[in-house]
Design a protein around this motif. Structure first.
Motif, mmCIF file in Angstrom:
data_model
loop_
_atom_site.group_PDB
_atom_site.id
_atom_site.type_symbol
_atom_site.label_atom_id
_atom_site.label_comp_id
_atom_site.label_asym_id
_atom_site.label_seq_id
_atom_site.Cartn_x
_atom_site.Cartn_y
_atom_site.Cartn_z
ATOM 1 N N PHE A 183 66.666 2.358 -23.383
ATOM 2 C CA PHE A 183 65.292 2.162 -22.907
ATOM 3 C C PHE A 183 64.583 3.495 -22.733
ATOM 4 C CE2 PHE A 183 62.567 2.075 -19.073
ATOM 5 C CZ PHE A 183 61.530 1.314 -19.589
ATOM 6 N N PHE A 184 65.244 4.440 -22.048
ATOM 7 C CA PHE A 184 64.607 5.738 -21.815
ATOM 8 C C PHE A 184 64.438 6.512 -23.119
ATOM 9 C CE2 PHE A 184 66.445 5.212 -17.446
ATOM 10 C CZ PHE A 184 65.226 5.073 -16.818
ATOM 11 N N GLY A 185 65.440 6.428 -23.989
ATOM 12 C CA GLY A 185 65.358 7.185 -25.229
ATOM 13 C C GLY A 185 64.268 6.694 -26.160
ATOM 14 N N LEU A 186 64.041 5.385 -26.176
ATOM 15 C CA LEU A 186 63.036 4.804 -27.074
ATOM 16 C C LEU A 186 61.682 4.625 -26.409
ATOM 17 C CD1 LEU A 186 65.222 2.126 -28.898
ATOM 18 C CD2 LEU A 186 64.595 4.403 -29.689
ATOM 19 N N ALA A 187 61.566 5.014 -25.131
ATOM 20 C CA ALA A 187 60.298 4.844 -24.418
ATOM 21 C C ALA A 187 59.167 5.579 -25.123
ATOM 22 C CB ALA A 187 60.429 5.338 -22.979
#
Length: 485
Positions: free
Chosen positions: A213-217
């Motif tokens: 989630f954080f990486g693709l935000a």
């Protein structure tokens, strides 16, 4: 008296199992080394605060600090770097991180200072290795946003591996406590791989989903901005202040901190930031820790005069913001104090072993089938054992050279050297022996440089953990050598 028949598990078609196993193996082979690097660096990043104290053991220990001292420290840094250089942030002392750090971030500057309890600047914040480990986990030292996106892809791939691995082994839960220690090497490694996958499955799913989630935000935000012509990140940035470069006094940080804590009863200040300091458009942001909530951090915003202009909404705002804040705590293990950190460390290490073991099992299976890959069998141990070894070498050289190039050059060199060995087992033994030596060297160096401070406190704990790791690796290595001799 008749006995009840044991319940029969539904039979999974063999073709489905083969397809899942093939997909599981292929995906693991494509991203195996990167996944392992992200998992291992993430395990270390859980203890980033402790590593800072270990790396700079002579910095002043501050357990509590008064708001006035924080204001003095920030003004001292601002006076030292000069106006218009960048934004100022002060990180408050907390459990596991008893230091007061003031940092300045701008286009041409990224520096930090450690202050004592009175707010006097004591030393620069010199923890390049710890910062390197954190950056390695968050974006693999690649430029933004490429690095964050790649880490997000790794998270998605790891989740796919978890799902396909479960589907490829229909008996994985029934065999959760079976070990074939007397079997072949492939069976032993497969049992370790499968058992660790099942035992820590909730942890694996939680950190994998939140990491993806954080990486693709960044990609999601860019897509939403294109579709709606609005930047969704404004929800995370809080209320904005119009940029105004007209001169203004430095804000009364002490008064703002007192007001922020009064606005969030039961909370504890974690940081305060002054954006565009000494201008009419300056904005003050205060982070408040809420220990009773998983979405622990709230943010309050003030203008330069000390008037509150809004809140982040992470604790009581929209559900999406609360979920975002909770995901951060869940991924980094910042809830529950030291016990949770230790659990995250153990389970993170288990996930690293699982990610490394998959390729090892595949290589052994190919050899058993008469289709060995001897070069890859030597290089893969260099990835598994060479990564912590290169991290240790990077720390040893960090007082003279930047850790990043030292790490990558060392890891590449170890991969090249491993090809010269007789086989993968010999390469693995050599690398493990070298790792034991580097771990021992780290402890000795830190004890010598800390002048006794490395025996106690958080630095002492890190040194003890490194010594224990060296012993844990050395004992089976010595037993294997004795048997071989």
């Amino acid at each position: 008296m008749s006995r009840k028949a044991a319940p029969r598990w539904p039979k999974v078609p063999a073709s489905f199992v083969r397809a899942m196993l093939a997909g599981h193996s292929e995906l693991g082979l494509v991203l195996g080394a990167v996944i392992y690097l992200v998992c291992l660096s993430g395990t270390l990043a859980v203890f980033v605060n402790e590593f800072q104290l270990w790396e700079q053991p002579d910095s002043p220990i501050v357990t509590t600090v008064q708001p006035a001292a924080v204001g003095r420290a920030m003004q001292a840094v601002h006076a030292q770097v000069g106006p218009g250089i960048g934004d100022l942030y002060a990180t408050m002392p907390a459990d596991g991180a008893p230091r007061l750090i003031v940092s300045v971030f701008g286009p041409d500057v990224d520096r930090g200072w450690v202050a004592d309890a009175t707010g006097a600047l004591a030393d620069e914040d010199r923890t390049p290795w710890t910062e390197f480990v954190a950056e390695l986990h968050m974006r693999l030292m690649l430029p933004r946003p490429v690095g964050e996106v790649l880490v997000g892809v790794v998270g998605v791939a790891l989740m796919a591996l978890l799902i396909s691995g479960l589907l490829a082994h229909p008996r994985i839960f029934r065999d959760a406590f079976d070990f074939r220690l007397a079997g072949s090497r492939r069976l032993r490694e497969a049992d370790i791989h499968n058992r660790l996958s099942v035992w820590a499955l909730p942890f694996h799913v939680a950190v994998t989903l939140t990491g993806a989630f954080f990486g693709l935000a960044t990609v999601l935000v860019a897509a939403l901005t294109t579709l709606s012509h609005e930047n969704p990140m404004r929800l995370l940035d809080g209320p904005a202040m119009a940029a105004d470069a007209a001169p203004a006094p430095f804000p009364d940080v002490a008064a703002i901190l007192i007001d922020a804590e009064a606005a969030q009863p039961g909370g504890q200040t974690t940081f305060v930031g002054v954006e565009r300091p000494c201008t009419a458009g300056q904005r003050v942001m205060v982070g408040i820790d809420m220990p009773s909530r998983l979405a622990r951090g709230e943010r309050l915003y003030f203008d330069g005069s000390g008037r509150q202009i809004g809140a982040g909404g992470y604790v009581s705002g929209p559900l999406g913001l609360q979920a975002y804040a909770a995901a951060a705590s869940l991924h980094f293990g910042t809830f529950g104090g030291e016990p949770v950190k230790l659990v995250y460390g153990v389970l993170g290490l288990a996930l690293s072993v699982v990610s490394a073991g998959g390729i090892s099992i595949w290589l052994v299976r190919r050899r058993d089938q008469g289709r060995p890959l001897p070069v890859l069998e030597k290089i893969w141990p260099a990835c598994v054992w060479g990564t912590p070894l290169a991290l240790g070498v990077a720390f040893l050289g960090s007082r003279l050279l930047p850790p990043s190039p030292v790490f990558w050059v060392t890891l590449t060199g170890l991969a090249g050297l491993s090809v010269l060995f007789r086989d993968g087992i010999a390469a693995s033994r050599w690398l493990r022996a070298a790792l034991v030596g580097v771990l021992a060297g780290l402890v000795i160096l830190e004890l010598a440089l800390s002048k006794g401070a490395g025996l106690t406190g958080y630095a002492g704990r890190i040194n003890a953990a490194l010594a224990l790791a060296a012993i844990t690796i050395a004992i089976p290595l010595a037993i294997a050598r004795r048997r071989a001799g």
